[in-house]
Design a protein around this motif. Structure first.
Motif, PDB file in Angstrom:
ATOM      1  N   LEU A 290       9.201   4.826  21.225  1.00  0.00           N
ATOM      2  CA  LEU A 290       8.987   5.132  19.814  1.00  0.00           C
ATOM      3  C   LEU A 290       7.977   4.174  19.202  1.00  0.00           C
ATOM      4  O   LEU A 290       7.102   4.580  18.433  1.00  0.00           O
ATOM      5  CB  LEU A 290      10.321   5.052  19.070  1.00  0.00           C
ATOM      6  CG  LEU A 290      10.295   5.360  17.571  1.00  0.00           C
ATOM      7  CD1 LEU A 290       9.883   6.810  17.325  1.00  0.00           C
ATOM      8  CD2 LEU A 290      11.661   5.102  16.950  1.00  0.00           C
ATOM      9  N   LEU A 291       8.046   2.922  19.568  1.00  0.00           N
ATOM     10  CA  LEU A 291       7.113   1.931  19.034  1.00  0.00           C
ATOM     11  C   LEU A 291       5.716   2.129  19.592  1.00  0.00           C
ATOM     12  O   LEU A 291       4.722   1.916  18.890  1.00  0.00           O
ATOM     13  CB  LEU A 291       7.612   0.520  19.350  1.00  0.00           C
ATOM     14  CG  LEU A 291       8.976   0.140  18.762  1.00  0.00           C
ATOM     15  CD1 LEU A 291       9.305  -1.302  19.099  1.00  0.00           C
ATOM     16  CD2 LEU A 291       8.995   0.344  17.258  1.00  0.00           C
ATOM     17  N   ASP A 292       5.619   2.538  20.853  1.00  0.00           N
ATOM     18  CA  ASP A 292       4.303   2.756  21.452  1.00  0.00           C
ATOM     19  C   ASP A 292       3.550   3.886  20.772  1.00  0.00           C
ATOM     20  O   ASP A 292       2.319   3.965  20.860  1.00  0.00           O
ATOM     21  CB  ASP A 292       4.454   3.056  22.949  1.00  0.00           C
ATOM     22  CG  ASP A 292       4.899   1.825  23.736  1.00  0.00           C
ATOM     23  OD1 ASP A 292       4.756   0.699  23.211  1.00  0.00           O
ATOM     24  OD2 ASP A 292       5.412   1.988  24.852  1.00  0.00           O
ATOM     25  N   ALA A 299       7.446   0.687  11.819  1.00  0.00           N
ATOM     26  CA  ALA A 299       8.291   1.125  12.923  1.00  0.00           C
ATOM     27  C   ALA A 299       9.011  -0.033  13.599  1.00  0.00           C
ATOM     28  O   ALA A 299      10.231  -0.004  13.786  1.00  0.00           O
ATOM     29  CB  ALA A 299       7.458   1.915  13.936  1.00  0.00           C
ATOM     30  N   GLN A 300       8.294  -1.075  13.994  1.00  0.00           N
ATOM     31  CA  GLN A 300       8.921  -2.151  14.755  1.00  0.00           C
ATOM     32  C   GLN A 300       9.979  -2.871  13.934  1.00  0.00           C
ATOM     33  O   GLN A 300      11.075  -3.142  14.427  1.00  0.00           O
ATOM     34  CB  GLN A 300       7.877  -3.144  15.261  1.00  0.00           C
ATOM     35  CG  GLN A 300       8.494  -4.258  16.123  1.00  0.00           C
ATOM     36  CD  GLN A 300       7.455  -5.124  16.779  1.00  0.00           C
ATOM     37  OE1 GLN A 300       6.261  -4.914  16.614  1.00  0.00           O
ATOM     38  NE2 GLN A 300       7.897  -6.110  17.548  1.00  0.00           N
ATOM     39  N   ASP A 301       9.663  -3.169  12.688  1.00  0.00           N
ATOM     40  CA  ASP A 301      10.631  -3.894  11.879  1.00  0.00           C
ATOM     41  C   ASP A 301      11.868  -3.043  11.620  1.00  0.00           C
ATOM     42  O   ASP A 301      13.002  -3.542  11.706  1.00  0.00           O
ATOM     43  CB  ASP A 301      10.001  -4.317  10.554  1.00  0.00           C
ATOM     44  CG  ASP A 301      10.924  -5.227   9.761  1.00  0.00           C
ATOM     45  OD1 ASP A 301      10.957  -6.429  10.066  1.00  0.00           O
ATOM     46  OD2 ASP A 301      11.629  -4.726   8.864  1.00  0.00           O
ATOM     47  N   PRO A 336      14.021  10.785  19.042  1.00  0.00           N
ATOM     48  CA  PRO A 336      14.760  11.623  19.997  1.00  0.00           C
ATOM     49  C   PRO A 336      15.978  12.242  19.321  1.00  0.00           C
ATOM     50  O   PRO A 336      16.546  11.676  18.387  1.00  0.00           O
ATOM     51  CB  PRO A 336      15.169  10.618  21.097  1.00  0.00           C
ATOM     52  CG  PRO A 336      14.219   9.482  20.954  1.00  0.00           C
ATOM     53  CD  PRO A 336      13.883   9.396  19.490  1.00  0.00           C
ATOM     54  N   GLU A 337      16.388  13.390  19.808  1.00  0.00           N
ATOM     55  CA  GLU A 337      17.462  14.137  19.170  1.00  0.00           C
ATOM     56  C   GLU A 337      18.761  13.332  19.119  1.00  0.00           C
ATOM     57  O   GLU A 337      19.490  13.387  18.128  1.00  0.00           O
ATOM     58  CB  GLU A 337      17.694  15.452  19.927  1.00  0.00           C
ATOM     59  CG  GLU A 337      18.539  16.456  19.165  1.00  0.00           C
ATOM     60  CD  GLU A 337      17.872  16.922  17.878  1.00  0.00           C
ATOM     61  OE1 GLU A 337      18.611  17.180  16.906  1.00  0.00           O
ATOM     62  OE2 GLU A 337      16.634  17.021  17.851  1.00  0.00           O
TER      63      GLU A 337
END
Length: 810
Positions: A290-292, A299-301, A336-337
């Motif tokens: 997800l971060l990539d 996002a990361q925080d 992701p679900e």
């Protein structure tokens, strides 16, 4: 159909054309058909003149055909048996299998000095190690008993850990007859790690850290029940008392991915359900993917706030709801679900003071990126934590204090609150010295930063504040005097702008101890006061030990509608002193409706769970994700008092031609000085009898909420602008021609001030049609009966019952 002919052999005849010989007819030179006049061996008679000749087979040939047919039948049965056997024994056709795993490398051997660990990684070194590890994994499985179905091996990520470097990898297989089991994949790599071969001769791995799972299982199943935190179901009960908060055991933040966090303590299970660090490490790959994606700078925080949430004073602090919405705006579609229920913004709280939740970080830089740096230090918070007002000269360290005057450029020391002398320009530091709170801990958080904004609970403990000290009101010596308790409750509810007091009772204080405001580790006992004279015009208190720890719990009636309580002394003055650009708390019933995070139209709050707007808001977008935002007057900013709720339903007015609609919120909003309902109109009272009427609109850049003064006009003046209707009001805005370029939204409210009751009431909700040349407005206004359905409501279930009746008639 009949068969005829004889079985005698015919005489030999000359060889003729094959086609003619088979069909036994020919054509004359004149074009007429010439039929042979001899009996065929066997003929098939049909309704036409064409006759087909069939030669009989001899007995040996007939036996061969029977044998051939039997063989074909046997082959068909065998094929069916093979197919059914394969289906029952082997199941569906086998697809590629992927396994995710991890292990810890403690040393790199030749690449490092002896005994050196991998605590600090460099990008170049990581890439070299990834290649070496990938080649080692590839060779291990290529030379194993699984080589016939082995496809590939990849290194996904390298993470620092206490033991060394944790390696996340993926191996894939394409099984031929039977599926590859997790135990087989694990056994192959475990042998290579326990007995190092040429593949791992320079890499020292800790075999006990090896863990492998099939990715199809990971992606299709949620974590086990023992490893998850249940998602709290939303509640619509408006009078519940907050229970004692869950005590957590804090531990150190140990995930290298989240080393940037400002806090250093966390707790398990975390907000995604991981019960321990080991469970988290096994599931870390999904979050790295997800971060990539780099879908948001938050996002990361935000992910780290979920994986390693802050544990403060033995409490787990969640991200704020507004912070979650900002994260979802960029990364929501990539979740992701199986993670979506954990990242549902409805699970997160709104910001109500320091440590109530984690607000969006680095808000001041976000304002600068939006070219809104001019809003810093203007006295109006544009960040949830008001950090844009904290670094200013009026609140600089050593000059002001920890308490900020809510809507003014001034900060105060905490001991000046409720000291009998107004220190804020609006006197808000002397407001709320007596309150109703679900718990003393929550009330302290709500009042730790600002002089306004605490939740106006209908039910809870009676609490007090004086010169920076606070506590609860002891029931002694009136715990048996119901009349005295009711008198105290009536005075308290009236002071907090509730209509009346419903009940007062004596309960045991459920909070044994409360964290000290000055220490992260020390607990202090709550302080108590006793009532001197419950029937005096002004109730006073004296300090008490309250040995029995019996306190007063109060339940109030509905909150008074149409009162902008954030204006303090000017609340009964109508529009006197009101600026044209709205300030927080000027119009606390206003709601901005957002369609997939974009402002689309407006509404008015008439009940903690219901809004009123126009049905035209939702035309063409009924299935979009709709959200209502309260407590803000700047679309591109947030405030410490902002609340957001999902919209889950709509009921249109049953009256033909009416465009009014009631909108249901997923959960009720909290009543504060910045979020509270507007009144509904009285029977038979025309808007023209009101002294002042206003509407609200947004500037051309759709950012600043503004007030527009209105006067009613004859209906025929609106006919050139829009269609006049029987249930409509035509009104004219009184503003300069230079301001006619403003843009208004569907659902804007027409509000009038009642000089007698000193309250604002809703007269219409509709669509404003504005143009440069025209200043006429056509409003669709609902019939009085539709409004009065909600006017005398006493409880949430009564409102719902009326709504269902109206819905049944549409």
């Amino acid at each position: 159909m009949t068969f005829s002919g004889n079985t005698k052999e015919s005489k030999p005849r000359p060889v003729k054309d094959a086609w003619e010989s088979e069909l036994e007819y020919g054509w004359s030179r004149s074009g007429q058909r010439c039929v042979r006049h001899r009996a065929p061996e066997s003929t098939l008679s049909v309704s036409s003149d064409i006759r087909f000749t069939r030669r009989k087979l001899s007995r040996p040939c007939r036996g061969c055909c029977a044998a051939l047919a039997s063989l074909l039948v046997l082959l068909l049965l065998a094929a069916v048996a093979v197919y059914l056997g394969h289906m029952y024994l082997f199941g569906d056709p086998l697809n590629r299998q992927t396994f995710l795993g991890s292990f810890v490398v403690s040393s790199w051997g030749s690449d490092e000095s002896e005994g050196e660990k991998f605590n600090d990684l460099e990008l170049k070194g990581n890439r070299t190690r990834e290649n070496e590890l990938q080649q080692a994994l590839f060779n291990v499985y290529l030379n194993s008993e699984l080589k016939s179905c082995f496809v590939s091996a990849d290194i996904l990520a390298l993470d620092s850990s206490e033991e060394g470097i944790r390696v996340h990898f993926e191996v894939s297989f394409e099984p031929i007859f039977t599926a590859v089991s997790t135990s087989e994949v694990t056994a192959v790599l475990a042998r290579a790690l326990h007995t190092p071969t040429d593949h791992f001769k320079t890499i020292i791995v800790l075999p006990e850290t090896l863990h492998i799972e099939e990715s199809s299982v990971i992606s299709s199943l949620e974590l086990k029940d023992t490893e998850t935190t249940p998602i709290e179901a939303p509640t619509t009960e408006a009078v519940t008392v907050e229970a004692v908060e869950e005590i957590r055991e804090c531990s150190l933040v140990s995930l290298s991915l989240c080393s940037h966090l400002t806090h250093n303590s966390t707790s398990y299970p975390n907000l995604v359900g991981h019960s321990s660090k080991d469970v988290l490490m096994r599931d870390l790959v999904a979050f790295r993917e997800l971060l990539d994606a780099e879908c948001s700078n938050l996002a990361q925080d935000f992910v780290c706030q979920m994986l390693q949430p802050r544990c403060h004073k033995d409490r787990l602090i969640r991200p704020c709801r507004a912070y979650c919405r900002a994260f979802h705006a960029g990364c929501g579609a990539r979740l992701p679900e199986r993670l979506r229920p954990h990242f549902d913004c409805g699970r997160f709280p709104d910001y109500f003071g320091l440590d109530s939740c984690v607000p969006e970080p680095d808000c001041t830089n976000s304002l600068q990126r939006l070219a809104l740096s001019r809003r810093e230090c203007d006295g109006i918070p544009d960040c949830a934590s008001a950090e844009d007002e904290r670094g200013c000269a009026h609140c600089a360290p050593g000059r002001g204090g920890g308490l900020r005057c809510a809507l003014h450029t001034r900060c105060l020391p905490a001991h000046l609150r409720c000291d009998g002398t107004p220190d804020c320009p609006d006197g808000s530091d002397e407001a709320g010295c007596l309150w109703i709170a679900r718990s003393l801990a929550s009330w302290r958080r709500e009042n730790s930063e600002t002089t306004l904004g605490a939740i106006r609970n209908r039910a809870g403990y009676a609490v007090w504040s004086e010169r920076g000290r606070n506590g609860k009101i002891c029931a002694s010596p009136y715990e048996q005097d119901k009349r005295a308790l009711n008198s105290v409750a009536a005075s308290l509810c009236k002071a907090l702008t509730f209509k009346a007091a419903l009940n007062a009772e004596v309960v045991l204080d459920a909070e044994d101890a409360v964290h000290s405001d000055n220490s992260d580790n020390l607990f202090e006992k709550p302080e108590y006061v006793e009532i001197v004279d419950p029937f005096a015009p002004e109730i006073s208190f004296v300090k008490s030990d309250c040995p029995d720890r019996k306190v007063i719990r109060v339940i109030c009636d509905q909150l008074e509608c149409g009162v902008p309580s954030a204006r303090i002394s000017k609340v009964t003055s109508g529009v006197e002193g009101l600026p044209r650009s709205a300030l927080p708390g000027d119009w606390p019933w206003h709601a901005a409706l957002l369609r997939t995070y974009v402002h689309a139209c407006d509404a008015a709050l008439i009940h903690p769970s219901w809004l009123i707007t126009t049905a035209s808001c939702f035309q063409g977008q009924p299935k979009a994700e709709w959200t209502a935002r309260f407590g803000t007057v700047r679309a591109q900013s947030t405030t410490p008092w902002q609340q957001e709720r999902r919209i889950v339903g709509m009921v249109r007015s049953p009256v033909e031609g009416s465009m009014l609609a009631l909108v249901r919120l997923e959960e009720p909003v909290e009543m504060t000085d910045f979020v509270r309902p507007i009144c509904l109109p009285e029977n038979g009272v025309e808007p023209a009898t009101r002294s002042v009427c206003n509407t609200l609109g947004w500037t051309r850049n759709r950012d600043q909420l503004q007030r527009v003064h209105l006067v009613t006009s004859p209906m025929n003046t609106c006919e050139n602008v829009s269609i006049a209707t029987a249930n409509g009001i035509c009104a004219e805005p009184l503003y300069d021609q230079d301001d006619c370029d403003e843009e208004e939204y569907a659902g804007s409210t027409m509000m009038c001030f009642n000089e007698k009751t000193k309250q604002w009431s809703l007269e219409g909700a509709g669509f404003r049609s504005a143009a440069l040349e025209f200043s006429m407005i056509n409003w669709r206004v609902g019939e009085v009966n539709f409004y009065n359905t909600f006017k005398k409501r006493q409880a949430h279930d009564i409102v719902e019952e009326k709504i269902r009746k109206y819905a049944a008639t549409t």
